[in-house]
Enzyme design. Structure first.
Site, PDB file in Angstrom:
ATOM      1  N   TYR A  25       0.835  -1.197   0.000  1.00 29.83           N
ATOM      2  CA  TYR A  25       0.000   0.000   0.000  1.00 29.83           C
ATOM      3  C   TYR A  25       0.872   1.250   0.000  1.00 29.83           C
ATOM      4  O   TYR A  25       0.646   2.195  -0.773  1.00 29.83           O
ATOM      5  CB  TYR A  25      -0.949   0.040   1.209  1.00 29.83           C
ATOM      6  CG  TYR A  25      -1.641   1.378   1.315  1.00 29.83           C
ATOM      7  CD1 TYR A  25      -2.727   1.668   0.495  1.00 29.83           C
ATOM      8  CD2 TYR A  25      -1.150   2.378   2.150  1.00 29.83           C
ATOM      9  CE1 TYR A  25      -3.324   2.923   0.526  1.00 29.83           C
ATOM     10  CE2 TYR A  25      -1.745   3.633   2.188  1.00 29.83           C
ATOM     11  CZ  TYR A  25      -2.831   3.897   1.379  1.00 29.83           C
ATOM     12  OH  TYR A  25      -3.407   5.143   1.394  1.00 29.83           O
ATOM     13  N   SER A 107      -1.467  14.610   6.864  1.00 30.69           N
ATOM     14  CA  SER A 107      -2.489  14.180   5.921  1.00 30.69           C
ATOM     15  C   SER A 107      -3.871  14.187   6.555  1.00 30.69           C
ATOM     16  O   SER A 107      -4.033  13.853   7.737  1.00 30.69           O
ATOM     17  CB  SER A 107      -2.177  12.765   5.424  1.00 30.69           C
ATOM     18  OG  SER A 107      -3.246  12.243   4.646  1.00 30.69           O
ATOM     19  N   TYR A 129      -8.473  17.626   1.612  1.00 28.86           N
ATOM     20  CA  TYR A 129      -9.318  17.356   0.451  1.00 28.86           C
ATOM     21  C   TYR A 129     -10.613  18.149   0.626  1.00 28.86           C
ATOM     22  O   TYR A 129     -11.201  18.142   1.717  1.00 28.86           O
ATOM     23  CB  TYR A 129      -9.675  15.868   0.348  1.00 28.86           C
ATOM     24  CG  TYR A 129      -8.531  14.956  -0.001  1.00 28.86           C
ATOM     25  CD1 TYR A 129      -8.148  14.756  -1.324  1.00 28.86           C
ATOM     26  CD2 TYR A 129      -7.844  14.258   0.993  1.00 28.86           C
ATOM     27  CE1 TYR A 129      -7.107  13.898  -1.649  1.00 28.86           C
ATOM     28  CE2 TYR A 129      -6.805  13.396   0.681  1.00 28.86           C
ATOM     29  CZ  TYR A 129      -6.442  13.220  -0.638  1.00 28.86           C
ATOM     30  OH  TYR A 129      -5.410  12.372  -0.956  1.00 28.86           O
ATOM     31  N   THR A 155      -5.105  19.271  -1.901  1.00 24.00           N
ATOM     32  CA  THR A 155      -4.845  18.312  -2.977  1.00 24.00           C
ATOM     33  C   THR A 155      -5.910  18.469  -4.051  1.00 24.00           C
ATOM     34  O   THR A 155      -7.109  18.379  -3.773  1.00 24.00           O
ATOM     35  CB  THR A 155      -4.842  16.880  -2.432  1.00 24.00           C
ATOM     36  OG1 THR A 155      -3.728  16.728  -1.544  1.00 24.00           O
ATOM     37  CG2 THR A 155      -4.714  15.862  -3.559  1.00 24.00           C
ATOM     38  N   LYS A 219      -1.735  21.386  -4.304  1.00 15.86           N
ATOM     39  CA  LYS A 219      -0.833  20.264  -4.590  1.00 15.86           C
ATOM     40  C   LYS A 219      -1.468  19.367  -5.646  1.00 15.86           C
ATOM     41  O   LYS A 219      -2.625  18.948  -5.509  1.00 15.86           O
ATOM     42  CB  LYS A 219      -0.590  19.456  -3.315  1.00 15.86           C
ATOM     43  CG  LYS A 219       0.292  18.220  -3.491  1.00 15.86           C
ATOM     44  CD  LYS A 219       0.521  17.543  -2.152  1.00 15.86           C
ATOM     45  CE  LYS A 219       1.328  16.267  -2.291  1.00 15.86           C
ATOM     46  NZ  LYS A 219       0.522  15.173  -2.898  1.00 15.86           N
ATOM     47  N   SER A 241       3.080  17.971  -8.470  1.00 15.06           N
ATOM     48  CA  SER A 241       2.937  16.623  -7.918  1.00 15.06           C
ATOM     49  C   SER A 241       2.027  15.793  -8.800  1.00 15.06           C
ATOM     50  O   SER A 241       1.059  16.305  -9.374  1.00 15.06           O
ATOM     51  CB  SER A 241       2.344  16.693  -6.502  1.00 15.06           C
ATOM     52  OG  SER A 241       2.075  15.405  -5.980  1.00 15.06           O
ATOM     53  N   HIS A 243       0.930  12.951  -7.263  1.00 13.46           N
ATOM     54  CA  HIS A 243       0.445  12.126  -6.153  1.00 13.46           C
ATOM     55  C   HIS A 243       1.343  10.898  -5.946  1.00 13.46           C
ATOM     56  O   HIS A 243       0.889   9.810  -5.588  1.00 13.46           O
ATOM     57  CB  HIS A 243      -0.995  11.669  -6.430  1.00 13.46           C
ATOM     58  CG  HIS A 243      -1.874  11.629  -5.216  1.00 13.46           C
ATOM     59  ND1 HIS A 243      -2.863  12.544  -4.976  1.00 13.46           N
ATOM     60  CD2 HIS A 243      -1.924  10.765  -4.159  1.00 13.46           C
ATOM     61  CE1 HIS A 243      -3.502  12.244  -3.848  1.00 13.46           C
ATOM     62  NE2 HIS A 243      -2.933  11.171  -3.330  1.00 13.46           N
ATOM     63  N   ARG A 246       0.312   7.751  -7.735  1.00 11.83           N
ATOM     64  CA  ARG A 246      -0.815   6.986  -7.208  1.00 11.83           C
ATOM     65  C   ARG A 246      -2.154   7.359  -7.830  1.00 11.83           C
ATOM     66  O   ARG A 246      -3.178   6.791  -7.458  1.00 11.83           O
ATOM     67  CB  ARG A 246      -0.893   7.181  -5.685  1.00 11.83           C
ATOM     68  CG  ARG A 246       0.323   6.636  -4.943  1.00 11.83           C
ATOM     69  CD  ARG A 246       0.252   6.926  -3.455  1.00 11.83           C
ATOM     70  NE  ARG A 246      -0.829   6.228  -2.797  1.00 11.83           N
ATOM     71  CZ  ARG A 246      -0.760   4.960  -2.366  1.00 11.83           C
ATOM     72  NH1 ARG A 246       0.350   4.257  -2.543  1.00 11.83           N
ATOM     73  NH2 ARG A 246      -1.789   4.409  -1.757  1.00 11.83           N
ATOM     74  N   ASP A 274       7.210  17.569  -5.651  1.00 11.19           N
ATOM     75  CA  ASP A 274       6.910  16.350  -4.907  1.00 11.19           C
ATOM     76  C   ASP A 274       6.948  15.169  -5.865  1.00 11.19           C
ATOM     77  O   ASP A 274       6.247  15.171  -6.877  1.00 11.19           O
ATOM     78  CB  ASP A 274       5.517  16.466  -4.280  1.00 11.19           C
ATOM     79  CG  ASP A 274       4.997  15.144  -3.748  1.00 11.19           C
ATOM     80  OD1 ASP A 274       5.670  14.545  -2.900  1.00 11.19           O
ATOM     81  OD2 ASP A 274       3.916  14.710  -4.193  1.00 11.19           O
ATOM     82  N   GLY A 276       9.651  11.437  -6.378  1.00  3.52           N
ATOM     83  CA  GLY A 276      10.888  10.871  -6.888  1.00  3.52           C
ATOM     84  C   GLY A 276      12.154  11.308  -6.194  1.00  3.52           C
ATOM     85  O   GLY A 276      13.233  10.813  -6.517  1.00  3.52           O
ATOM     86  N   ARG A 278      14.898  11.109  -3.767  1.00  3.28           N
ATOM     87  CA  ARG A 278      15.427  10.027  -2.938  1.00  3.28           C
ATOM     88  C   ARG A 278      16.793  10.337  -2.345  1.00  3.28           C
ATOM     89  O   ARG A 278      17.329   9.533  -1.583  1.00  3.28           O
ATOM     90  CB  ARG A 278      15.529   8.726  -3.763  1.00  3.28           C
ATOM     91  CG  ARG A 278      14.202   8.258  -4.356  1.00  3.28           C
ATOM     92  CD  ARG A 278      13.249   7.794  -3.271  1.00  3.28           C
ATOM     93  NE  ARG A 278      11.994   7.295  -3.816  1.00  3.28           N
ATOM     94  CZ  ARG A 278      10.868   7.997  -3.915  1.00  3.28           C
ATOM     95  NH1 ARG A 278      10.856   9.275  -3.514  1.00  3.28           N
ATOM     96  NH2 ARG A 278       9.775   7.477  -4.412  1.00  3.28           N
ATOM     97  N   ARG A 298       7.966   8.741   0.585  1.00  4.89           N
ATOM     98  CA  ARG A 298       8.309   7.351   0.893  1.00  4.89           C
ATOM     99  C   ARG A 298       9.606   7.198   1.678  1.00  4.89           C
ATOM    100  O   ARG A 298       9.663   6.351   2.579  1.00  4.89           O
ATOM    101  CB  ARG A 298       8.334   6.527  -0.399  1.00  4.89           C
ATOM    102  CG  ARG A 298       6.925   6.318  -0.991  1.00  4.89           C
ATOM    103  CD  ARG A 298       6.976   5.480  -2.262  1.00  4.89           C
ATOM    104  NE  ARG A 298       5.649   5.232  -2.801  1.00  4.89           N
ATOM    105  CZ  ARG A 298       5.033   5.996  -3.713  1.00  4.89           C
ATOM    106  NH1 ARG A 298       5.653   7.083  -4.174  1.00  4.89           N
ATOM    107  NH2 ARG A 298       3.830   5.692  -4.162  1.00  4.89           N
TER     108      ARG A 298
END
Length: 346
Positions: A25, A107, A129, A155, A219, A241, A243, A246, A274, A276, A278, A298
């Site tokens: 997830y 969030s 949201y 968002t 966003k 972004s 998302h 996703r 936002d 990628g 890393r 992530r």
């Protein structure tokens, strides 16, 4: 470029300790995950062209963003359900963010109430949201403001929900017993379902801005025309972004979309990227191509899964230390010294 060895090891470590359903997830994307992988691939395509003999001296990463001054241009992106990654959930994330001197975007789908997260003392933004019930939306925004959040992040890329093959394979459709989206509780204590609004328009963005004294960022912007409209409707910042891959599979990578958005905004409001990021070198590339700051999602979740608050702090400090090191090597003293001349695609 792309993920550092540390980032890859952190993801492997998180996979080893998490329930496979929950790992998928958190890690997964929409469809065939082309956009998910494309975000990282966009950084991997870039190469740096450093300047030399510029005597940059000590690197200063201090950055001003809506409602906050940060020690580095790195913001923790809004991600849902942190208690899937660690039993202390968003409290551990916020504790690690505070120790690293960072900023956490809470969030709407957090598994911990914003008031409890704020009690850690971390600097916070709040991701929102717009619900069809506008009164409930306004109440959630007011609750975030009362808890001490410094800005709202709306968002705007979710008129419908993304289709996630990994979740469908696992039949993951609801949270484990005892976990709920605490920020969706209404005045009666009932936890409402998140309802995405397919009728959302720019007038609704202006409406939200009129209901709060907090700065408002949007966003989910990828098209430069939308960036221009956002500024025209009074937003205080834009987050480029998709998302995290996703929502729409096949959407352009955020790094590839960034330069056109930056050009459309023309310095009128801050632009964040936002997706990628890393490593510190990835952050440098985004800043050089015009971002005022980056969001990371992530990597923070993998740190949380592996080490709770300490893991979050380590992940953020590794990224910011890597950014400072890379800036010294390209001859830059401040983020404002970075420009697109330092980045090429072979």
């Amino acid at each position: 470029m792309g993920p550092s060895v540390g980032a890859r090891e952190a993801e492997r470590g998180a996979r080893a300790v998490l329930d496979p359903v929950h790992f998928d997830y958190l890690a997964g994307g929409a469809g065939d995950e082309r956009t998910l992988t494309g975000n990282e691939d966009a950084f991997a395509r870039r190469r740096l062209v450093p300047r030399v003999l510029r005597g940059p001296g000590p690197v200063d990463l201090t950055t001003d963003l809506p409602g906050v001054r940060l020690a580095a241009p790195v913001v923790v992106a809004p991600t849902a359900f942190h208690r899937l990654a660690h039993r202390a959930g968003e409290v551990a994330t916020a504790t690690g963010v505070r120790a690293a001197g960072g900023l956490l975007t809470v969030s709407t789908m957090a598994t911990t109430a914003v008031e409890e997260i704020a009690a850690t003392g971390a600097a916070l933004w709040f991701q929102l949201y717009l619900q069809p019930d506008r009164a409930f939306t306004a109440a959630v925004a007011a609750r975030a403001a009362a808890a001490g959040c410094r800005a709202l992040v709306l968002t705007v890329d979710s008129p419908v929900r993304g289709r996630h093959a990994r979740d469908a394979r696992h039949r993951f459709t609801e949270l484990p017993a005892g976990l709920v989206c605490e920020n969706l509780r209404d005045a009666d204590g009932r936890v409402r379902d998140l309802v995405v609004d397919p009728d959302l328009g720019w007038d609704d963005v202006a409406w939200l801005g009129g209901t709060t004294s907090l700065p408002l960022l949007v966003k989910g912007v990828l098209h430069p025309a939308d960036a221009g409209l956002a500024v025209e409707h009074g937003v205080d910042g834009i987050v480029v972004s998709n998302h995290g891959g996703r929502q729409l599979d096949g959407a352009v990578s955020t790094l590839d979309a960034l330069p056109a958005v930056v050009a459309a905004v023309a310095g009128r409001v801050p632009v964040l990227l936002d997706g990628g990021v890393r490593s510190g070198t990835d952050a440098l590339v985004a800043l050089a191509l015009g971002a005022d700051a980056v969001m990371v999602g992530r990597p923070v979740l993998w740190g949380l899964a592996r080490g709770g608050a300490d893991g979050v702090q380590e992940a953020l400090e590794d990224l910011t230390d890597g950014l400072a090191h890379a800036m010294a090597l390209v001859g830059a003293h401040r983020p404002g010294d970075l420009g697109p001349d330092l980045v090429t695609i072979p």
